[in-house]
Write a protein that holds these residues in place. Structure first.
Motif, mmCIF file in Angstrom:
data_model
loop_
_atom_site.group_PDB
_atom_site.id
_atom_site.type_symbol
_atom_site.label_atom_id
_atom_site.label_comp_id
_atom_site.label_asym_id
_atom_site.label_seq_id
_atom_site.Cartn_x
_atom_site.Cartn_y
_atom_site.Cartn_z
ATOM 1 N N ALA A 61 26.552 -21.329 -18.239
ATOM 2 C CA ALA A 61 27.280 -21.626 -17.001
ATOM 3 C C ALA A 61 27.611 -20.327 -16.259
ATOM 4 N N GLN A 62 27.996 -19.313 -17.009
ATOM 5 C CA GLN A 62 28.298 -18.024 -16.373
ATOM 6 C C GLN A 62 27.063 -17.452 -15.679
ATOM 7 N N ARG A 63 25.908 -17.572 -16.330
ATOM 8 C CA ARG A 63 24.667 -17.051 -15.749
ATOM 9 C C ARG A 63 24.262 -17.869 -14.515
ATOM 10 N N ALA A 64 24.471 -19.173 -14.592
ATOM 11 C CA ALA A 64 24.129 -20.020 -13.442
ATOM 12 C C ALA A 64 24.997 -19.632 -12.246
ATOM 13 N N ALA A 65 26.295 -19.400 -12.502
ATOM 14 C CA ALA A 65 27.205 -19.005 -11.418
ATOM 15 C C ALA A 65 26.796 -17.663 -10.823
ATOM 16 N N ALA A 66 26.152 -16.820 -11.640
ATOM 17 C CA ALA A 66 25.714 -15.505 -11.155
ATOM 18 C C ALA A 66 24.345 -15.585 -10.471
ATOM 19 N N GLY A 67 23.786 -16.797 -10.380
ATOM 20 C CA GLY A 67 22.545 -16.966 -9.615
ATOM 21 C C GLY A 67 21.278 -17.041 -10.450
ATOM 22 N N MET A 80 24.001 -10.572 -24.524
ATOM 23 C CA MET A 80 24.100 -10.999 -23.124
ATOM 24 C C MET A 80 24.221 -9.793 -22.197
ATOM 25 N N ARG A 81 24.929 -8.782 -22.641
ATOM 26 C CA ARG A 81 25.043 -7.586 -21.798
ATOM 27 C C ARG A 81 23.689 -6.908 -21.619
ATOM 28 N N VAL A 82 22.936 -6.798 -22.705
ATOM 29 C CA VAL A 82 21.693 -6.019 -22.643
ATOM 30 C C VAL A 82 20.560 -6.803 -21.973
ATOM 31 N N PHE A 83 20.434 -8.077 -22.269
ATOM 32 C CA PHE A 83 19.256 -8.816 -21.793
ATOM 33 C C PHE A 83 19.537 -9.683 -20.565
ATOM 34 N N CYS A 84 20.796 -9.901 -20.259
ATOM 35 C CA CYS A 84 21.124 -10.835 -19.176
ATOM 36 C C CYS A 84 21.962 -10.147 -18.107
ATOM 37 N N ASP A 85 21.420 -9.075 -17.556
ATOM 38 C CA ASP A 85 22.010 -8.478 -16.372
ATOM 39 C C ASP A 85 23.465 -8.068 -16.584
ATOM 40 N N ALA A 138 25.864 -9.188 -18.453
ATOM 41 C CA ALA A 138 26.813 -10.303 -18.384
ATOM 42 C C ALA A 138 28.178 -9.873 -18.935
ATOM 43 N N PRO A 139 29.251 -10.074 -18.170
ATOM 44 C CA PRO A 139 30.581 -9.687 -18.645
ATOM 45 C C PRO A 139 31.052 -10.604 -19.779
ATOM 46 N N PRO A 140 32.024 -10.148 -20.578
ATOM 47 C CA PRO A 140 32.510 -10.983 -21.685
ATOM 48 C C PRO A 140 33.027 -12.327 -21.165
ATOM 49 N N ASP A 178 36.714 -2.198 -27.664
ATOM 50 C CA ASP A 178 36.012 -1.109 -26.973
ATOM 51 C C ASP A 178 34.500 -1.146 -27.225
ATOM 52 N N ASP A 179 33.997 -2.267 -27.796
ATOM 53 C CA ASP A 179 32.564 -2.329 -28.082
ATOM 54 C C ASP A 179 31.772 -2.216 -26.783
ATOM 55 N N GLY A 180 30.719 -1.409 -26.805
ATOM 56 C CA GLY A 180 29.880 -1.252 -25.618
ATOM 57 C C GLY A 180 30.177 0.013 -24.836
ATOM 58 N N ALA A 181 31.138 0.797 -25.301
ATOM 59 C CA ALA A 181 31.478 2.034 -24.585
ATOM 60 C C ALA A 181 30.280 2.978 -24.523
ATOM 61 N N ARG A 182 29.403 2.902 -25.524
ATOM 62 C CA ARG A 182 28.251 3.819 -25.552
ATOM 63 C C ARG A 182 26.996 3.209 -24.908
ATOM 64 N N LEU A 183 27.128 2.015 -24.368
ATOM 65 C CA LEU A 183 25.941 1.299 -23.911
ATOM 66 C C LEU A 183 25.281 1.961 -22.697
#
Ligand SMILES: [Fe+2]
Length: 500
Positions: free
Chosen positions: A66-72, A167-172, A174-176, A202-207
């Motif tokens: 649903a979050q991805r659909a809302a983001a287009g 979701m962050r890496v492969f789906c644009d 995507a925020p938590p 703080d996971d993802g700080a090095r992404l």
């Protein structure tokens, strides 16, 4: 072409071969993932919690979608590529341990993949729990020189932190997800939510730093969600997400039936292989039916179903009402090796030993595990079998013709029979099992390959698929960690699948 493990022991990577260059690609320090450590076990607890208290994966997945659909993101979740009629792509399964076996696959993969249009990672992109900060050493660094997009489907490990890193890496990026509404006190889901493992705040700080390793425009890919379809040349590749427990939620099931319709030839990619270890596991869809029902339906035109999750290569050509569907296990892309010598003599859905293929061969798998257990139990002289001894005892116990003949003079003795039995080698159906050491299931949880197994041969593999309007040629390419197979990856199996 270099010898494969079917030709010679050297082709399998045995002997005093020179180690390959893959270590140059590795970071200075790698954290050895220990599946035995209480910290790892505790952080990977969500699978167990889901099976005890009910599986929340389907609901969480719906919220991501649903979050991805809302983001287009497109509603049909189809990625429409502009590949020519003839093109190639890679499939790599169960990659993300970040250690020698994963990096050992890379040189051969870059060579075989140089002219491919894209790659698909088939489940378990990141071990142990799919954290965003692990993507640096377990995804971006190993594949930084692969010049094409990488798509992925998640495996159970990617779900251990609710799929947030994936979701962050492969789906644009995507925020938590916002926190789910709190469950009613004293219910099963309440208990589960109390114990549930969640990502570090703080996971993802090095992404952002890690992403720079694959920053080329040609390397970018964006997925509509954790499950998707890719229209590429004449085929449609359908990637599904089987979550923590190897099941498909109702909404995804409805989508799967929809994108499977029509005459375009299809290839399924899943984190739960449908035929594996000599068994049929059709993969239930919530609300009724199975993934395999969808694959077998003649109106859907599936020609192959490829699954990760089990860390080796297996192929079952199944006759489905007069058509052959190739069911493939392809989880050998990086993580520790799952045994093949525990696979019984194959007899499933009309597929027999003559049609079945595996890599590693069962004899090599038994020799690998005998050396591993010999070291672990400090009983090398008793336990360690040469590849010839192992192959000979496999031939006897299963009553099969092995993929590579045992060398002349390899004798089956009481010792080799004892070791083969203790290590869980399958037997002919008429002779049933006794006590076995935990080789496959419990192995993942209790035994991690110690530092001593961070030396070749690793028995890793990846797939290369060459597509034309007439046929798909599928090849299993091996990586042993040795230079000879880095320079020219042996083809362990090859099949041409007609499309018309
Ligand atoms: Fe896996």
């Amino acid at each position: 072409m270099t010898d494969s493990s079917r030709d010679t022991p050297e082709g399998a990577g045995w002997g005093s071969a020179e180690r390959g260059d893959y270590r140059d690609l590795m970071p200075q320090r790698t954290e050895k993932l220990s599946w035995l450590s209480p910290r790892t076990l505790w952080s990977a607890r969500n699978g167990v919690l889901a099976s005890w208290f009910g599986d929340p994966t389907g609901r969480t997945r719906e919220r991501w979608v649903a979050q991805r659909a809302a983001a287009g993101a497109p509603a049909d979740k189809v990625i429409r590529r502009t590949d020519p009629d003839r093109f190639s792509f890679l499939v790599i399964g169960d990659t993300g341990e970040g250690d020698d076996p994963q990096y050992a696959v890379v040189p051969g993969l870059l060579k075989e993949g140089a002219d491919t249009r894209f790659a698909v990672l088939a489940s378990d992109v990141i071990y142990p729990v799919g954290s965003a900060d692990d993507y640096g050493t377990k995804f971006f660094r190993p594949y930084r020189d692969y010049r094409a997009p990488v798509y992925a489907i998640p495996g159970n490990h990617d779900w251990y932190e609710d799929l947030a890193g994936f979701m962050r890496v492969f789906c644009d990026d995507a925020p938590p997800l916002p926190p789910a509404p709190a469950p009613r006190a004293l219910t099963r889901s309440w208990l589960r939510s109390l114990l549930w493992h969640r990502p570090r705040p703080d996971d993802g700080a090095r992404l952002d730093e890690a992403r720079k390793l694959r920053a080329d425009a040609a390397q970018q890919a964006e997925q509509p969600g954790p499950y998707w379809a890719i229209d590429a040349g004449p085929v449609r590749i359908v990637g599904i997400d089987t979550g923590l427990l190897g099941t498909v939620d109702a909404a995804q099931g409805a989508w799967l039936r929809e994108v499977s319709a029509g005459s375009r030839p299809k290839i399924l990619v899943t984190g739960s292989p449908l035929y594996v270890d000599g068994e049929h596991r059709p993969c239930p869809i919530e609300g009724g039916g199975t993934v395999d029902d969808v694959v077998r339906d003649p109106a859907h035109h599936y020609v192959a179903a490829i699954g990760g999750d089990i860390h080796n290569y297996q192929r079952y050509p199944v006759d489905v009402d007069g058509r052959t569907v190739q069911y493939v296990v392809a989880g050998g892309g990086g993580a520790f090796m799952h045994a093949t010598h525990t696979i019984p003599r194959v007899s499933v859905a009309g597929v027999t030993e003559d049609d079945f293929r595996s890599y590693p061969l069962r004899g090599d798998s038994l020799a690998f595990y005998s050396a591993l257990y010999g070291r672990r139990l400090r009983l090398r002289r008793l336990f360690t079998l040469t590849q010839d001894e192992a192959t000979a005892v496999i031939a006897e116990r299963l009553g099969i013709r092995t993929g590579r003949a045992p060398g002349t003079g390899a004798r089956v003795t009481r010792r080799t029979r004892l070791v083969a039995g203790l290590l869980g080698t399958a037997r002919r159906p008429e002779r049933r099992k006794r006590f076995r050491l935990p080789v496959r299931r419990i192995y993942t949880q209790l035994f991690s390959p110690s530092s001593a197994t961070y030396s070749p041969p690793f028995f890793k593999s990846f797939l290369r698929l060459d597509v034309t309007p007439e046929a798909v040629r599928l090849r299993c390419c091996a990586a042993t960690g040795n230079r000879a197979q880095e320079v020219d990856p042996p083809v362990e199996d090859e099949v041409t699948i007609p499309l018309v």
